[in-house]
Each structure stands twice: as structure tokens, then as C-alpha cells.
Design a protein around this motif. Structure first.
Motif, PDB file in Angstrom:
ATOM      1  N   UNK A  72      -4.218   1.161  -1.046  1.00 52.39           N
ATOM      2  CA  UNK A  72      -3.506   0.932   0.212  1.00 52.39           C
ATOM      3  C   UNK A  72      -4.458   0.566   1.344  1.00 52.39           C
ATOM      4  N   UNK A  73      -4.174  -0.540   1.970  1.00 50.30           N
ATOM      5  CA  UNK A  73      -4.984  -1.027   3.076  1.00 50.30           C
ATOM      6  C   UNK A  73      -5.057   0.037   4.155  1.00 50.30           C
ATOM      7  N   UNK A  74      -6.275   0.241   4.709  1.00 48.61           N
ATOM      8  CA  UNK A  74      -6.465   1.301   5.686  1.00 48.61           C
ATOM      9  C   UNK A  74      -5.842   0.946   7.040  1.00 48.61           C
ATOM     10  N   UNK A  75      -5.411  -0.297   7.219  1.00 46.60           N
ATOM     11  CA  UNK A  75      -4.803  -0.689   8.490  1.00 46.60           C
ATOM     12  C   UNK A  75      -3.394  -0.112   8.595  1.00 46.60           C
ATOM     13  N   UNK A  82      -0.928  -6.733  -3.906  1.00 44.83           N
ATOM     14  CA  UNK A  82      -0.117  -7.897  -3.502  1.00 44.83           C
ATOM     15  C   UNK A  82      -0.990  -8.932  -2.792  1.00 44.83           C
ATOM     16  N   UNK A  83      -2.271  -8.607  -2.600  1.00 44.57           N
ATOM     17  CA  UNK A  83      -3.165  -9.533  -1.912  1.00 44.57           C
ATOM     18  C   UNK A  83      -3.888 -10.443  -2.886  1.00 44.57           C
ATOM     19  N   UNK A  84      -5.009 -11.000  -2.394  1.00 41.87           N
ATOM     20  CA  UNK A  84      -5.745 -11.979  -3.206  1.00 41.87           C
ATOM     21  C   UNK A  84      -7.239 -11.739  -3.072  1.00 41.87           C
ATOM     22  N   UNK A  85      -7.984 -12.280  -4.019  1.00 41.38           N
ATOM     23  CA  UNK A  85      -9.435 -12.322  -3.879  1.00 41.38           C
ATOM     24  C   UNK A  85      -9.762 -13.640  -3.177  1.00 41.38           C
ATOM     25  N   UNK A  86     -10.389 -13.530  -2.003  1.00 43.40           N
ATOM     26  CA  UNK A  86     -10.741 -14.730  -1.233  1.00 43.40           C
ATOM     27  C   UNK A  86     -12.243 -14.672  -0.924  1.00 43.40           C
ATOM     28  N   UNK A  87     -12.959 -15.691  -1.346  1.00 44.08           N
ATOM     29  CA  UNK A  87     -14.435 -15.709  -1.190  1.00 44.08           C
ATOM     30  C   UNK A  87     -15.066 -14.398  -1.655  1.00 44.08           C
ATOM     31  N   UNK A  88     -14.624 -13.888  -2.761  1.00 44.41           N
ATOM     32  CA  UNK A  88     -15.216 -12.692  -3.352  1.00 44.41           C
ATOM     33  C   UNK A  88     -14.770 -11.384  -2.714  1.00 44.41           C
ATOM     34  N   UNK A  91      -8.459  -9.489  -0.116  1.00 47.15           N
ATOM     35  CA  UNK A  91      -7.802  -9.777   1.165  1.00 47.15           C
ATOM     36  C   UNK A  91      -6.406  -9.167   1.182  1.00 47.15           C
ATOM     37  N   UNK A  92      -6.174  -8.336   2.192  1.00 47.38           N
ATOM     38  CA  UNK A  92      -4.863  -7.688   2.318  1.00 47.38           C
ATOM     39  C   UNK A  92      -3.787  -8.748   2.572  1.00 47.38           C
ATOM     40  N   UNK A  93      -2.604  -8.568   1.953  1.00 47.34           N
ATOM     41  CA  UNK A  93      -1.560  -9.582   2.129  1.00 47.34           C
ATOM     42  C   UNK A  93      -0.948  -9.565   3.535  1.00 47.34           C
ATOM     43  N   UNK A  94      -1.140  -8.469   4.287  1.00 48.75           N
ATOM     44  CA  UNK A  94      -0.382  -8.282   5.535  1.00 48.75           C
ATOM     45  C   UNK A  94      -1.092  -8.942   6.722  1.00 48.75           C
ATOM     46  N   UNK A  95      -2.277  -8.406   7.138  1.00 45.86           N
ATOM     47  CA  UNK A  95      -2.969  -8.986   8.302  1.00 45.86           C
ATOM     48  C   UNK A  95      -4.336  -9.535   7.924  1.00 45.86           C
ATOM     49  N   UNK A  96      -4.538  -9.686   6.626  1.00 49.87           N
ATOM     50  CA  UNK A  96      -5.732 -10.347   6.083  1.00 49.87           C
ATOM     51  C   UNK A  96      -7.055  -9.636   6.374  1.00 49.87           C
ATOM     52  N   UNK A  97      -7.037  -8.305   6.539  1.00 45.71           N
ATOM     53  CA  UNK A  97      -8.318  -7.598   6.544  1.00 45.71           C
ATOM     54  C   UNK A  97      -8.952  -7.805   5.172  1.00 45.71           C
ATOM     55  N   UNK A  98     -10.294  -7.793   5.160  1.00 45.04           N
ATOM     56  CA  UNK A  98     -10.980  -8.030   3.881  1.00 45.04           C
ATOM     57  C   UNK A  98     -11.901  -6.864   3.514  1.00 45.04           C
ATOM     58  N   UNK A  99     -11.947  -6.583   2.221  1.00 42.41           N
ATOM     59  CA  UNK A  99     -12.738  -5.452   1.693  1.00 42.41           C
ATOM     60  C   UNK A  99     -13.716  -5.972   0.645  1.00 42.41           C
ATOM     61  N   UNK A 106     -14.749  -5.208   5.563  1.00 41.48           N
ATOM     62  CA  UNK A 106     -15.872  -5.953   6.135  1.00 41.48           C
ATOM     63  C   UNK A 106     -15.438  -6.909   7.244  1.00 41.48           C
ATOM     64  N   UNK A 107     -14.132  -7.139   7.360  1.00 37.14           N
ATOM     65  CA  UNK A 107     -13.688  -8.062   8.415  1.00 37.14           C
ATOM     66  C   UNK A 107     -12.190  -7.926   8.633  1.00 37.14           C
ATOM     67  N   UNK A 108     -11.770  -8.195   9.877  1.00 39.76           N
ATOM     68  CA  UNK A 108     -10.337  -8.363  10.142  1.00 39.76           C
ATOM     69  C   UNK A 108     -10.114  -9.877  10.248  1.00 39.76           C
ATOM     70  N   UNK A 109      -8.876 -10.291  10.461  1.00 38.64           N
ATOM     71  CA  UNK A 109      -8.627 -11.732  10.579  1.00 38.64           C
ATOM     72  C   UNK A 109      -8.603 -12.158  12.044  1.00 38.64           C
TER      73      UNK A 109
END
Ligand code: FES
Ligand code: FE2
Length: 335
Positions: A72-75, A82-88, A91-99, A106-109
């Protein structure tokens, strides 16, 4: 012999004290659990899977190393499967935070920096015997289950398919339950409960099984945690390993895997056929035992206040289960 609680309390008849169910409140046993098949996890995909009181995700990092993480995304708690792997990165499907694959955000959108504590729970993870295993805890308390021979020297067949509607200690106490082996499976088992080596996270012993139609089989048994058994026997002169391990699922259910392995062929004439028979019979035998137990397990309400002399081996196993360490460290993160 093993009176866990009185049978008469305040004028009411009672059965023995149950082993507390695996739950967020009581904790889950600190075991290595097989989460999925290795082949279920591709490098560019996020696999979601039920585990303990909730769910986990399983991914592969850039170097292919598998990792089991809380899902579960910490946001705001979107399910990262339900998300995707983007550039390794996950990526969360909701607001695109990345882990990253260690579970650190490591980043928000947007321009906001991710909170330092935005971290998923990272289960110690291993990949062996065709499964991805997660340890319930921050650090493993014992090594992931392995056969006595290196994996690359073995040929294996595996299944991951038997669902028991009980906590894992119930199906995995089965092999210590000598009375049921005779009554349900028609197996005569000879084992000396005094000669069992018990450590905090494992057991080891030798037993002799007499199976109708198969004769006598001497087996070395290793118990890992409270959810995994390995049997080593000889069949037609070759070592045959059988392993069963159970994954804890929500609702106090257990999904059991079954692996049978034997050394790879040296190319001698007839050896391939012999290997095929050993693996086929090994899986058939394991499946027979599970299927003969299925209905009984479903409606069983486990207590242990009326054990008798023949239950000494079972009593040792259940004592070990009662003393076994548990934790709920990951429970809130995965539910
Ligand atoms: S819920 Fe995942 S980024 Fe918002
Ligand atoms: Fe059984």
C-alpha cells in the motif's frame, strides 16, 4: 499425558486451550513463507499476492533480484500492484509517487519532496527451489529451506496448489500425528520421540514408514519453522527429496506447495525413466496425503488436552509450535 487445561471449569465442560490463531493481534509465526512461483514474477511487472493478514507485492530489481514488499502506497494507500514499473521504479497508480526496489519513496509526481518515512515494509526475500520466499520479520531467524544437495544438481517437479482452511501448524503437525497416519493414510510410522533434535526454529529426526504396496521407507525429516517439512528417502537406490511448505493466507488459511526432487540423470541407460517414476510417484504420494486430509482439516477444531501414549511425537511438535516466536511487525503495513 499432556494436560494443557482442566476439563471442568466453573461447572462447564471445556476442551483444552487452543493454540492462538495466527492474526495481527497474536502475530504470525516467524517463518520463511513461499509467496509465489519464481516464474510468476517478470522484471517489468508488479505482482500482487495474498499473504498473512493481507497482501504483498513482489517485484524484480534491475539485476533480477526478487523483493517482497508491503503493497500500500504510503501517500493514500493505493495498491501498488495496480501500478507499473516505470524507469526501474514502482509507480503508484494514484498520484504517481515512485518507490525503489528497497521500498523507499524516491519521488512524487509534483514538486513536493517525498516524506523521509515514506517507506514500504521490506520482507527479507530469497529465491530458491522455484519459489520466492518472504521471511516474517525484519531479519531472518534461520536459513531459507534447502535440500541437502545443491539445487543445480537436482531435477524437480513442483506444485503450489493445496488449500487448507486452517493455520499452517495444523497441516504441518500432520506428519508427527502417528495415529492419523495409520487411520487415515494406512501408514505405519516408527519414530522415537526421544531422538528428535529440536532447536528454536527447526526439528530433525529419522523415521521409518511402512506403506502398503511400497514397503519400508527410511526417511530423514527436517522441519523448518512451523510451515515446512523436508523428507529425504531412497527410492530405487536414488535419493528422493520431498518438500512441502505452507503460505499463510488471510482467514487462517494455508496454501501448501509440494516439491519432489532427485539428482539429475548421469545419462546411464534407463535412468531418465527411473527419474520420471520417482518424481511422478513422489508427487502422487504427497497429493494423496493432502487429499485424504482435506475434508477432516476443513471442519477440525484443534485442541490437545487428550493426547495419549502414541501422541508423544505430536506432543513434542505442538510444544515446539507453542514456543515458536511470532511477530506482527508487518501486519498493519499489509492490510
Ligand atoms: S496514493 Fe500513491 S501516490 Fe497517492
Ligand atoms: Fe495427513
Amino acid at each position: 499425558m499432556n494436560s494443557i487445561s482442566p476439563t471442568l471449569t466453573g461447572g462447564h465442560l471445556q476442551r483444552g486451550t487452543p493454540i492462538p490463531p495466527q492474526s495481527a493481534a497474536n502475530g504470525y509465526d516467524q517463518n520463511w513463507y513461499p509467496v509465489c512461483f519464481s516464474t510468476d514474477v517478470q522484471k517489468d511487472k508488479i505482482l500482487g499476492s495474498e499473504f498473512m493478514n493481507g497482501r504483498v507485492i513482489v517485484i524484480r530489481g534491475a539485476d533480477g533480484t526478487a523483493q517482497v514488499l508491503s503493497p500500500y502506497c504510503r501517500h493514500l494507500g493505493a495498491d501498488l500492484s495496480d501500478g507499473e514499473i516505470v524507469n526501474g521504479a514502482i509507480r503508484c497508480p494514484y498520484h504517481h509517487w515512485r518507490y525503489n526496489d528497497a521500498g523507499q519513496c524516491i519521488a512524487t509526481a509534483v514538486k513536493d519532496s517525498p516524506p523521509a518515512d515514506a517507506r514500504l515494509f521490506r520482507f527479507p526475500t530469497r529465491e530458491t527451489l522455484g519459489f520466492i520466499w518472504a521471511f516474517n520479520g525484519e531479519e531472518p531467524l534461520y536459513d531459507v529451506p534447502q535440500f541437502q544437495l545443491p539445487e543445480q544438481d537436482l531435477i524437480m517437479r513442483r506444485e503450489f496448489s493445496v488449500l487448507t482452511e486452517k493455520d499452517h501448524f495444523v497441516p504441518y503437525s500432520n506428519s508427527s500425528d502417528i495415529q492419523h497416519l495409520m487411520a487415515v493414510h494406512h501408514i505405519d510410522l516408527d519414530v522415537n520421540p526421544e531422538e528428535v533434535t529440536i532447536s528454536p526454529h527447526g526439528m530433525q529426526y529419522v523415521q521409518t514408514m511402512t506403506i502398503p504396496g511400497m514397503g519400508q521407507l527410511k526417511q530423514e525429516v527436517r522441519v523448518f519453522g512451523t510451515n515446512c517439512l523436508i523428507f529425504m528417502s531412497e527410492f530405487m537406490g536414488r535419493p528422493v527429496y520431498q518438500m512441502s511448505a505452507g503460505k499463510a493466507l488471510p482467514g487462517n488459511r494455508t496454501l501448501s506447495s509440494l516439491i519432489v526432487a532427485t539428482p539429475k540423470s548421469s545419462g546411464a541407460p534407463g535412468e531418465d525413466e527411473m527419474i520420471d517414476i520417482a518424481l511422478t510417484e513422489g508427487l502422487k504420494f504427497g497429493n494423496r496425503l493432502f487429499s485424504e486430509d482435506t475434508l477432516i482439516m476443513k471442519n477440525l477444531s484443534f485442541r490437545q488436552d487428550m493426547l495419549t501414549h502414541s501422541d508423544r511425537m505430536l506432543a513434542r511438535f505442538l510444544g515446539y509450535v507453542r514456543d515458536y516466536p511470532r511477530t506482527s511487525i508487518a501486519c498493519d503495513m499489509i492490510s
